[in-house]
Scaffold this motif. Structure first.
Motif, PDB file in Angstrom:
ATOM      1  N   PRO A 185      -4.517  -0.448  -2.807  1.00 11.52           N
ATOM      2  CA  PRO A 185      -5.158  -0.049  -1.556  1.00 11.52           C
ATOM      3  C   PRO A 185      -5.516  -1.262  -0.687  1.00 11.52           C
ATOM      4  O   PRO A 185      -6.690  -1.533  -0.428  1.00 11.52           O
ATOM      5  CB  PRO A 185      -6.410   0.693  -2.032  1.00 11.52           C
ATOM      6  CG  PRO A 185      -6.720   0.109  -3.374  1.00 11.52           C
ATOM      7  CD  PRO A 185      -5.423  -0.367  -3.964  1.00 11.52           C
ATOM      8  N   ASN A 242      -1.027   1.349  -7.773  1.00 14.23           N
ATOM      9  CA  ASN A 242      -2.074   1.537  -6.779  1.00 14.23           C
ATOM     10  C   ASN A 242      -2.438   0.198  -6.139  1.00 14.23           C
ATOM     11  O   ASN A 242      -2.879  -0.716  -6.825  1.00 14.23           O
ATOM     12  CB  ASN A 242      -3.306   2.120  -7.493  1.00 14.23           C
ATOM     13  CG  ASN A 242      -4.444   2.398  -6.522  1.00 14.23           C
ATOM     14  OD1 ASN A 242      -4.197   2.655  -5.340  1.00 14.23           O
ATOM     15  ND2 ASN A 242      -5.673   2.340  -7.020  1.00 14.23           N
ATOM     16  N   SER A 252      -7.648  -6.676  -0.751  1.00 17.50           N
ATOM     17  CA  SER A 252      -7.919  -5.562  -1.664  1.00 17.50           C
ATOM     18  C   SER A 252      -9.403  -5.233  -1.507  1.00 17.50           C
ATOM     19  O   SER A 252     -10.154  -6.025  -0.943  1.00 17.50           O
ATOM     20  CB  SER A 252      -7.604  -5.988  -3.102  1.00 17.50           C
ATOM     21  OG  SER A 252      -8.504  -7.005  -3.499  1.00 17.50           O
ATOM     22  N   SER A 295     -13.199   4.648  -7.446  1.00 22.62           N
ATOM     23  CA  SER A 295     -13.209   5.707  -6.443  1.00 22.62           C
ATOM     24  C   SER A 295     -13.431   7.069  -7.102  1.00 22.62           C
ATOM     25  O   SER A 295     -13.937   7.994  -6.470  1.00 22.62           O
ATOM     26  CB  SER A 295     -11.904   5.693  -5.631  1.00 22.62           C
ATOM     27  OG  SER A 295     -10.807   5.897  -6.495  1.00 22.62           O
ATOM     28  N   LYS A 354      -5.757  -3.639   2.721  1.00 19.80           N
ATOM     29  CA  LYS A 354      -5.965  -3.408   4.151  1.00 19.80           C
ATOM     30  C   LYS A 354      -5.849  -4.734   4.892  1.00 19.80           C
ATOM     31  O   LYS A 354      -6.130  -5.791   4.339  1.00 19.80           O
ATOM     32  CB  LYS A 354      -7.372  -2.847   4.366  1.00 19.80           C
ATOM     33  CG  LYS A 354      -7.567  -1.427   3.890  1.00 19.80           C
ATOM     34  CD  LYS A 354      -8.412  -0.655   4.917  1.00 19.80           C
ATOM     35  CE  LYS A 354      -8.490   0.828   4.594  1.00 19.80           C
ATOM     36  NZ  LYS A 354      -9.375   1.110   3.442  1.00 19.80           N
ATOM     37  N   GLN A 376      -9.008   2.763  -8.886  1.00 20.58           N
ATOM     38  CA  GLN A 376      -8.988   4.205  -9.180  1.00 20.58           C
ATOM     39  C   GLN A 376     -10.270   4.622  -9.867  1.00 20.58           C
ATOM     40  O   GLN A 376     -10.902   5.586  -9.479  1.00 20.58           O
ATOM     41  CB  GLN A 376      -7.806   4.552 -10.094  1.00 20.58           C
ATOM     42  CG  GLN A 376      -6.536   4.767  -9.328  1.00 20.58           C
ATOM     43  CD  GLN A 376      -5.309   4.597 -10.197  1.00 20.58           C
ATOM     44  OE1 GLN A 376      -5.381   4.147 -11.330  1.00 20.58           O
ATOM     45  NE2 GLN A 376      -4.172   4.951  -9.661  1.00 20.58           N
ATOM     46  N   ALA A 418       0.844  -1.201   0.000  1.00 15.65           N
ATOM     47  CA  ALA A 418       0.000   0.000   0.000  1.00 15.65           C
ATOM     48  C   ALA A 418       0.877   1.248   0.000  1.00 15.65           C
ATOM     49  O   ALA A 418       0.567   2.249  -0.650  1.00 15.65           O
ATOM     50  CB  ALA A 418      -0.931  -0.019   1.212  1.00 15.65           C
ATOM     51  N   LYS A 419       1.994   1.165   0.756  1.00 18.50           N
ATOM     52  CA  LYS A 419       2.881   2.306   0.869  1.00 18.50           C
ATOM     53  C   LYS A 419       3.873   2.377  -0.289  1.00 18.50           C
ATOM     54  O   LYS A 419       4.187   3.448  -0.805  1.00 18.50           O
ATOM     55  CB  LYS A 419       3.647   2.207   2.205  1.00 18.50           C
ATOM     56  CG  LYS A 419       4.106   3.538   2.745  1.00 18.50           C
ATOM     57  CD  LYS A 419       4.745   3.382   4.115  1.00 18.50           C
ATOM     58  CE  LYS A 419       6.248   3.501   3.990  1.00 18.50           C
ATOM     59  NZ  LYS A 419       6.986   2.961   5.134  1.00 18.50           N
TER      60      LYS A 419
END
Ligand SMILES: Cc1cc2nc3c(=O)[nH]c(=O)nc-3n(C[C@H](O)[C@H](O)[C@H](O)COP(=O)(O)OP(=O)(O)OC[C@H]3O[C@@H](n4cnc5c(N)ncnc54)[C@H](O)[C@@H]3O)c2cc1C
Ligand SMILES: Cc1cc2nc3c(=O)[nH]c(=O)nc-3n(C[C@H](O)[C@H](O)[C@H](O)COP(=O)(O)OP(=O)(O)OC[C@H]3O[C@@H](n4cnc5c(N)ncnc54)[C@H](O)[C@@H]3O)c2cc1C
Ligand code: FES
Lengths: 110, 463, 370
Positions: free
Chosen positions: C224, C222, C307, C368, C226, C365, C213-214
């Motif tokens: 994202p 990309n 994801s 969002s 968690k 992307q 993520a970083k």
């Protein structure tokens, strides 16, 4: 029975005599003994074979740390014999490799 | 679930019993849990039930625990023997199993007094039936009055080895041999700590008396032994070793090993407390303040579980930890805490003075910190030192990686017996200090617990 | 001159599978990984090589998963040949057990949906309690049924990681571990890897699990992802009693019984929680009452890498050519496809399968922005 053992008892008539069986053989114990201690006193050295390679093992630490003393006690498998005190008429068996999924727990099983 | 308690003490050795005494004295109803059927811990095991004969055999240090044990009958103390603690949460909830039933209890303050265990001493053949620890021999004697009347060899180094020799000789056992592995240069290395030790000379005098008993007994006593190997097929039949280059072999039916004791850190580790490596004692200890308090507000550690200190210091340390906890729950003011602590603090300081000398003198022989490749180090999963070294070659940096690769530490003992050895091996193989290698990440349950017990467990929040 | 052709950042199951796949095709690879203790799903997972139920909403994911399951036997053989490590693969088909009728109905509906999306080629079976007990006599009376999928199986994920590392090393791959990659800077057609000392690599593969993520945005990618915690219980060794892996319980090669797995959104907390452990134990003893007396010897919590839609992300940077990103939450199942197929794509070969672009991180992307 203890004649085959190089372990002796201190002269302590105060303790009550108990009997138990180990793999069907009668073992004499005293009140306060752990199962592992009673077996050692009776000259038993091997109490299980391992589930990994099948080699023999016996109690090692006697204080609940090593899990070498796993036995079947009154139908319950993989119990630490050094952490359970002997009761009159207890039935103890050595463990051969891995346990089975269900405990026997047959009442009066000897 | 059981009602919350102000103070929960885990372990009824000298540290736990002394902590219980302070709680009783302050009128606080503490809960004392121990997995043993009787109180006393390792040193005073089964003392409450011991006959005169047993006390005579075990000596005055054993009988000296009697005053401590009296606390067990105190009205306001809830003593639960036979209670195995398998998890302690950072919030002070303690999970244990007693008589086949799992329970959870929350406490405002928890003092962990789980004591010490023997340092593993791996060498070829140490897994044979009939090979046990010196502590195990003592437990047989204390708990059952059982001792090896003939054919036993004692091997290793440290005060407990000598103490056991003395006790067995006193019981008129015919020992086959005592094989001392203390390296010769340990004596030189320990010399600089001697002046400190002489300020509390009792320990050294006791040591000398044990040595005299052993010398006078006529038991073959080999010193400076190395290269130990236990032999036998289905059970131990003998011990091979070298002394100054010469090979010896002694037949035996039992072999008792010892190379010091180390803190039992299973619970403090599982709580995620930070531990530091004690280079002199070659073991990990949790980081604590002067009251045994940890970084977690509700958790303190006392006695040998916090660092090897010996029974008398453990007793004093237990008092200090209890007084600290009683202050934190608001029962004792700071002034009152400090007043009551003054005596214990002085005893503690005095009793730990000889430690550096003993620790250096009895530093384990390198053979048993770095066993040969074919030696089993993880007894449960039968993993050898050589396998651990191979995983390091593959790229493992620490014990959690070698555990994943080869299962060392995954058996029922949960790494208690192999943990220190595995870290020592990795450190040497990588050529880095042990601090950098670290230790197993210990996760609850720290003792096996059945699925049925877990499934029927009442959670504190359910109440 | 770059010191390495490929820098693979992250040495978990995903990174090692890709690294091994690249190295075996003749590329020169260096893997960068952290130390003994790190967030590492690869060391805390359940070991299923699982097809059943995967790919709802993205049929290509179902296809990809089935491809990997089909490649697994030859992959396991290859690892055994190269490293002598047996990863304990068995694929007898797997069961998803249900305790209520509605649970079973939901599951059947899900699998039917997948079957429709895959044009009828999805051979699952619904087992009523009678048939289920024929296959698994130990299932308890509370079990209301199960679904069975013949391509499911399991392996030992820890031995898999060891075998991947061993095979990678045997092929001449390099490992740099113990540090954390703090930054990746694209520089003149190459990449500067900031770790204990800076490295230069011609290409880079980000396979750092949650770390992606970083790291992704540093090279225009990309991810994202968690954390999502799962807890697993390990029981003592038991003589073989369970012939099929199930989603809830499996018996591993050594005889130990593994019980899982919870799905909790608790951030970066990989400890265990007694409440969840008790719930897992309750469910396990209802599914298999015989397990009541079996002891738990270990419990752990580990973080899944999720994801937003739960499907993998495979991507290459258009902004910085030579940068790739790989992540998924089925790193055991997909290991064979990662090593044998995905690595070829990353290595610059023609894609053997047409749909890899589906897994691009750009899909997040777009959603969002919408
Ligand atoms: C086997 C052995 C024998 C020893 N013999 C002597 C001796 O004869 N003389 C001497 O000077 N020193 C002896 N020592 C050293 C001695 O143990 C310590 O100096 C002293 O006992 C430390 O006291 P303590 O209260 O810290 O811990 P301990 O006395 O060790 O007490 C710890 C207690 O915690 C309990 N416990 C641990 N884990 C759990 C758990 N998970 N759940 C419930 N209860 C638990 C144990 O059952 C034990 O009763 C011996 C050490 C060992 C290991
Ligand atoms: C409880 C649970 C059960 C699961 N069950 C299954 C299952 O049954 N079947 C299945 O197929 N999958 C399962 N999974 C998922 C599977 O474990 C993961 O998909 C897989 O392990 C992911 O591998 P990874 O290499 O991407 O991530 P990780 O294993 O997390 O590895 C990432 C690596 O990157 C390193 N890293 C991170 N940041 C950096 C940095 N900045 N610099 C250097 N290194 C870095 C880390 O140290 C780590 O080694 C499960 C997961 C969990 C948590
Ligand atoms: S002998 Fe070590 S646990 Fe019983």
């Amino acid at each position: 029975m203890a004649s085959g053992s190089n372990f002796h008892r201190l002269p302590e008539p105060e303790y009550k005599r108990l009997t138990m069986t180990f793999d069907g053989r009668t073992i004499e114990a005293r009140s306060g003994d752990s199962v592992a201690a009673a077996l050692i006193a009776a000259g038993v050295t091997v109490t299980r074979t391992t589930p990994v390679s099948g080699v023999s093992r016996g109690p090692y630490c006697m204080m609940g740390v090593c899990f070498e003393c796993l036995m079947e006690i009154d139908g319950v498998q993989n119990v630490q014999g050094c952490m359970v005190q002997v009761r009159e008429g207890m039935s103890v068996r050595s463990m051969a490799g891995a346990r089975t999924v269900s405990d026997a727990r047959t009442p009066g099983d000897g | 679930m059981v009602d919350p308690v102000p103070l929960l003490i885990m372990g009824s050795g000298p540290a736990g019993l002394a902590a219980a005494q302070e709680a009783v004295r302050a009128g606080v109803g503490a809960l004392l849990l121990d997995e043993q059927p009787t109180g006393g811990g390792q040193i005073y095991r089964a003392l409450g039930e011991a006959t005169g004969e047993r006390q005579k055999t075990l000596g005055t240090d054993y009988a000296a625990g009697a005053p401590l044990l009296t606390v067990l009958s105190a009205q306001c103390l809830d003593h639960q023997p036979g209670a195995t603690v398998w998890e302690v949460s950072p919030d002070g909830t303690v999970y244990y199993t007693r008589q086949g039933q799992a329970r959870a209890v929350s406490a405002e303050q928890v003092i962990l007094c789980s004591g010490a265990m023997e340092r593993p001493m791996p060498f070829p053949g140490w897994t044979l039936p009939g090979v046990m620890t010196c502590g195990a021999a003592q437990i047989l004697l204390k708990g059952a009055g059982v001792f090896p009347a003939s054919g036993a060899v004692l091997a290793g180094s440290g005060p407990l080895l000598l103490l056991l020799a003395k006790q067995l000789i006193g019981a008129r056992a015919r020992l086959a041999a005592v094989v001392d592995t203390t390296p010769a240069d340990n004596y030189r290395g320990a010399l600089k700590y001697l002046p400190g030790a002489l300020r509390t000379p009792g320990y050294l005098l006791k040591g000398l008396s044990m040595i005299r008993t052993l010398s006078a007994s006529g038991v073959p006593w080999y010193r400076g032994a190395s290269g130990l190997e236990a032999i036998g097929d289905d059970a131990v039949a003998g011990l091979r070793f070298k002394v100054r280059g010469r090979q010896h072999e002694v037949a035996c039916s039992n072999l008792f090993l010892h190379q010091g004791v180390v803190p039992n850190v299973q619970l403090s580790r599982s709580l995620g407390l930070e531990h530091h490596w004690d280079g002199l004692q070659r073991c990990w200890r949790p980081i604590l303040d002067g009251w045994g308090a940890s970084a977690l507000e509700r958790i303190a550690v006392a006695g040998d579980a916090g660092g090897i200190m010996g029974a008398r210091a453990a007793e004093a340390h237990g008092r200090l930890a209890a007084l600290g906890a009683l202050n934190r729950i608001g029962v004792l003011s700071e002034t009152e805490r400090d007043r009551r602590a003054a005596g214990a603090r002085a005893v503690y300081r005095r009793e730990i003075l000889p430690r550096p000398f003993l620790d250096r003198l009895y530093r384990p022989h390198p053979d048993y910190l770095q066993p040969a490749d074919d030696t089993i180090v993880c007894r449960c999963e039968e993993v050898t030192a050589g396998q651990i070294r191979k995983y390091v070659e593959l790229g493992c940096l620490g014990p959690n990686q070698t555990k994943a690769f080869g299962r060392s530490g995954m058996g029922p003992c949960q790494g208690r017996v192999c943990g220190l050895t595995v870290s020592e091996i990795i450190a040497q193989a990588r050529g880095v200090p042990l601090e950098q290698v670290g230790y197993y990440r210990i996760r609850p349950p720290i003792k096996p617990v059945t699925l049925g017990e877990l499934a029927t467990l009442e959670q504190p929040e359910d109440a | 001159m770059p010191e390495t052709e490929f820098a693979v950042v992250g040495g978990g199951l995903v990174g090692m599978a890709v690294a091994y796949g690249l190295q075996r095709r003749g590329h020169q690879v260096t893997v960068f990984d952290e130390g003994d203790i790190a967030y590492r799903a690869s060391r805390g997972n359940f070991g299923l090589v699982w097809v059943q139920g995967k790919g709802a909403g993205m049929p290509d994911y179902a296809r990809w998963t089935r491809l990997s399951a089909a490649l697994w036997p030859e992959f396991a053989d290859e690892l055994k040949r190269k490293t002598d490590v047996d990863v304990e693969l068995t694929q007898p088909g797997g069961l998803d057990l249900c305790l209520t009728e509605s649970e079973l109905a939901d599951q059947v509906a899900r699998l039917e949906g997948l079957r429709d999306a895959l044009d009828g080629n999805y051979p699952f079976q619904v087992l009523d309690p009678g048939r289920l007990r024929g296959m698994v006599p130990e299932a308890g009376p509370a079990v209301s049924g199960a679904t069975y999928f013949p391509e499911d199986g399991h392996a030992n994920p820890l031995f898999l990681l060891r075998a991947l590392l061993g095979a990678f090393r045997a092929e001449g791959g390099r490992i740099e571990n113990g540090g954390t990659v703090s930054a990746i800077t694209p520089t003149r057609g190459a990449f500067r890897i900031e770790t204990e000392r800076p490295w230069e690599a011609a290409q880079v593969v980000l396979s750092a699990g949650l770390g992606n993520a970083k790291l992704g945005p540093m090279v225009g990618l990309n991810a994202p992802v968690k954390p999502n915690r799962g807890q697993v219980l390990i029981c003592e060794r038991v003589q073989p009693f369970l012939n099929y892996p199930t989603v809830q319980i499996r018996q591993i090669g050594t005889g130990s019984v593994q019980i899982g797995d919870s799905k909790e959104d608790v951030g970066f907390d990989d400890t265990t929680a007694p409440r969840v452990v008790a719930a897992i134990a309750r469910r396990a003893t209802r599914l298999f009452p015989l397990l009541e007396n079996v002891r738990v010897v270990r419990a752990w919590g580990a973080l899944r890498i999720m994801s937003p839609d739960g499907h993998p992300i495979y991507d290459r940077s258009t902004e910085h050519p030579g940068a790739h990103l790989v992540t998924c939450h089925s790193g055991v199942t997909l290991a064979a496809a990662h090593a044998l197929v995905l690595a070829a794509w990353i290595g610059g070969g023609e894609p053997e399968i047409p749909y890899l672009e589906t897994f691009s991180g750009k899909r997040f992307q777009l959603s969002s922005a919408a």
